[in-house]
Write an enzyme that holds these catalytic residues in place. Structure first.
Site, PDB file in Angstrom:
ATOM      1  CE  LYS A 159      46.605  27.689   1.457  1.00 21.16           C
ATOM      2  NZ  LYS A 159      47.060  26.310   1.570  1.00 21.16           N
TER       3      LYS A 159
HETATM    4  N1  PPE Z   1      45.866  21.762   5.461  1.00 16.80           N
HETATM    5  C1  PPE Z   1      46.895  22.156   4.671  1.00 16.80           C
HETATM    6  C2  PPE Z   1      48.276  21.879   5.113  1.00 16.80           C
HETATM    7  C3  PPE Z   1      46.618  22.801   3.460  1.00 16.80           C
HETATM    8  O1  PPE Z   1      47.634  23.183   2.690  1.00 16.80           O
HETATM    9  C4  PPE Z   1      45.282  23.024   3.066  1.00 16.80           C
HETATM   10  C5  PPE Z   1      44.981  23.695   1.765  1.00 16.80           C
HETATM   11  C6  PPE Z   1      44.241  22.611   3.926  1.00 16.80           C
HETATM   12  C7  PPE Z   1      44.574  21.992   5.116  1.00 16.80           C
HETATM   13  C8  PPE Z   1      42.787  22.855   3.605  1.00 16.80           C
HETATM   14  O2  PPE Z   1      42.443  24.219   3.706  1.00 16.80           O
HETATM   15  P1  PPE Z   1      41.277  24.876   2.823  1.00 16.80           P
HETATM   16  O3  PPE Z   1      41.767  24.890   1.421  1.00 16.80           O
HETATM   17  O4  PPE Z   1      41.108  26.243   3.386  1.00 16.80           O
HETATM   18  O5  PPE Z   1      40.077  24.036   2.997  1.00 16.80           O
HETATM   19  N2  PPE Z   1      45.906  23.461   0.711  1.00 16.80           N
HETATM   20  C9  PPE Z   1      45.929  24.320  -0.453  1.00 16.80           C
HETATM   21  C10 PPE Z   1      47.174  24.124  -1.285  1.00 16.80           C
HETATM   22  C11 PPE Z   1      47.300  22.844  -1.989  1.00 16.80           C
HETATM   23  C12 PPE Z   1      48.492  22.801  -2.941  1.00 16.80           C
HETATM   24  O6  PPE Z   1      48.900  21.702  -3.284  1.00 16.80           O
HETATM   25  O7  PPE Z   1      48.993  23.850  -3.348  1.00 16.80           O
HETATM   26  C13 PPE Z   1      44.644  24.217  -1.259  1.00 16.80           C
HETATM   27  O8  PPE Z   1      43.897  23.247  -1.128  1.00 16.80           O
HETATM   28  O9  PPE Z   1      44.388  25.136  -2.023  1.00 16.80           O
END
Ligand code: PPE
Length: 298
Positions: A159
């Site tokens: 990330k």
């Molecule tokens: N895919 C991506 C590309 C992604 O960025 C997130 C989280 C997820 C899947 C889901 O992961 P999880 O949060 O562990 O369930 N995206 C983060 C950032 C969003 C933003 O706009 O900044 C979040 O949800 O915190």
């Protein structure tokens, strides 16, 4: 999305006033995207704010840093404690939490090994990520013409700050066309995830989600939903999916920390319809879990 200010931000070991949490213009990460971050939520409970799966988020932050050979100058335990104190000291009932680890000030150029690594944890109140209506009624989604960044170019397993340029391109494209959210295919044409969410499809009672190798982030909400679904006796498959698997689904939904569990109403203007029973069932249990009302899923 405007940021609602709170009092304090944790920076490199101490809480500082919100307006003093600043960096130099020659911060390495500002120029090259050389940082990694997390997104976590704390939910209001009877016993005060509860941070959902904090240890798992902090561990993922360390995995992201490992991919970029960034040595975090704190331990997992240190950052868990720092997160808790940031939430506590800001006296919020619920919030979004953003830990960020980045190459700071002290060197430029593409070999970052001598550049110091800074760590900050900020929190702010963040409501429904895709709009208040989204959780109830679902969102309109479009598959972006931008492909998900490849594992051998910019690994989606991390990330990392810079990699979100890929999601930003997709989001700009589909929102300009009037849609709420983007889905990205990988360079082979398989579905990866949304711009900031994992995706699930339900067909004939079976739930499917793309594997991590498709370029999807190893989502913590995704993992919670898989556990909740399996516990309820649903069949869950991790399998490669093509765009028509989305068009032909009985139900579709996104999962993510910011987004939570969001039904998808249509994809590329193919109607999926109002949120279906499995989506509703999982959404309901998820919202109990995050508030600590389903202890086995915490
Ligand atoms: N895919 C991506 C590309 C992604 O960025 C997130 C989280 C997820 C899947 C889901 O992961 P999880 O949060 O562990 O369930 N995206 C983060 C950032 C969003 C933003 O706009 O900044 C979040 O949800 O915190």
């Amino acid at each position: 999305m405007a940021i609602e200010k709170v009092e304090k931000i944790w920076m490199n070991g101490k809480l500082v006033p919100w307006d003093e949490a600043k960096v130099h213009i020659l911060t390495h990460a500002l120029h090259y995207g050389s940082g990694v971050f997390e997104g976590i939520r704390a939910y209001q409970t009877d016993k005060g704010p509860a941070v959902f799966r904090l240890t798992d988020h902090i561990k993922r932050l360390f995995r992201s840093a490992k991919i970029y050979s960034m040595e975090i100058p704190f331990s997992v335990e240190d950052l868990i404690e720092a997160t808790k104190s940031t939430v506590r000291e800001n006296k919020v009932e619920s919030c979004y939490i953003r830990p960020v680890v980045f190459r700071g000030y002290g060197g430029m150029g593409l070999n970052p090994t001598s550049v110091p690594v800074d760590v900050a944890i900020a929190i702010w109140p963040w409501g429904a990520y895709l709009g208040e209506e989204s959780l109830e009624h679902g969102v309109r989604v479009k598959i972006s013409s931008f492909r998900r960044n490849e594992p051998n170019a910019i690994p989606p397993a991390a990330k990392a700050c810079g990699q979100y340029l890929n999601s930003i391109l997709a989001k700009l494209e589909v929102t300009a066309a009037g849609y709420d959210e983007a889905v990205l295919l990988n360079s082979q044409g398989y579905v990866s995830d949304g711009s900031g969410e994992n995706i699930f499809a339900v067909r004939n009672g079976t739930i499917a989600t793309p594997p991590i190798a498709s370029g999807a982030l190893e989502g913590i909400t995704r993992d919670s939903i898989i556990k909740i679904a399996q516990d309820k006796g649903y069949k869950v498959r991790m399998r490669y999916m093509v765009r028509t698997d989305l068009y032909l689904a009985d139900e579709l939904f996104f999962t993510g920390t910011a987004a939570e569990v969001v039904p998808i109403h249509s994809v590329d203007d193919r109607e999926i319809g109002d949120p279906g029973p499995i989506t509703r069932d999982l959404q309901k249990t998820f919202f109990k879990a995050v508030k600590g009302e389903e202890p086995k899923f915490i």
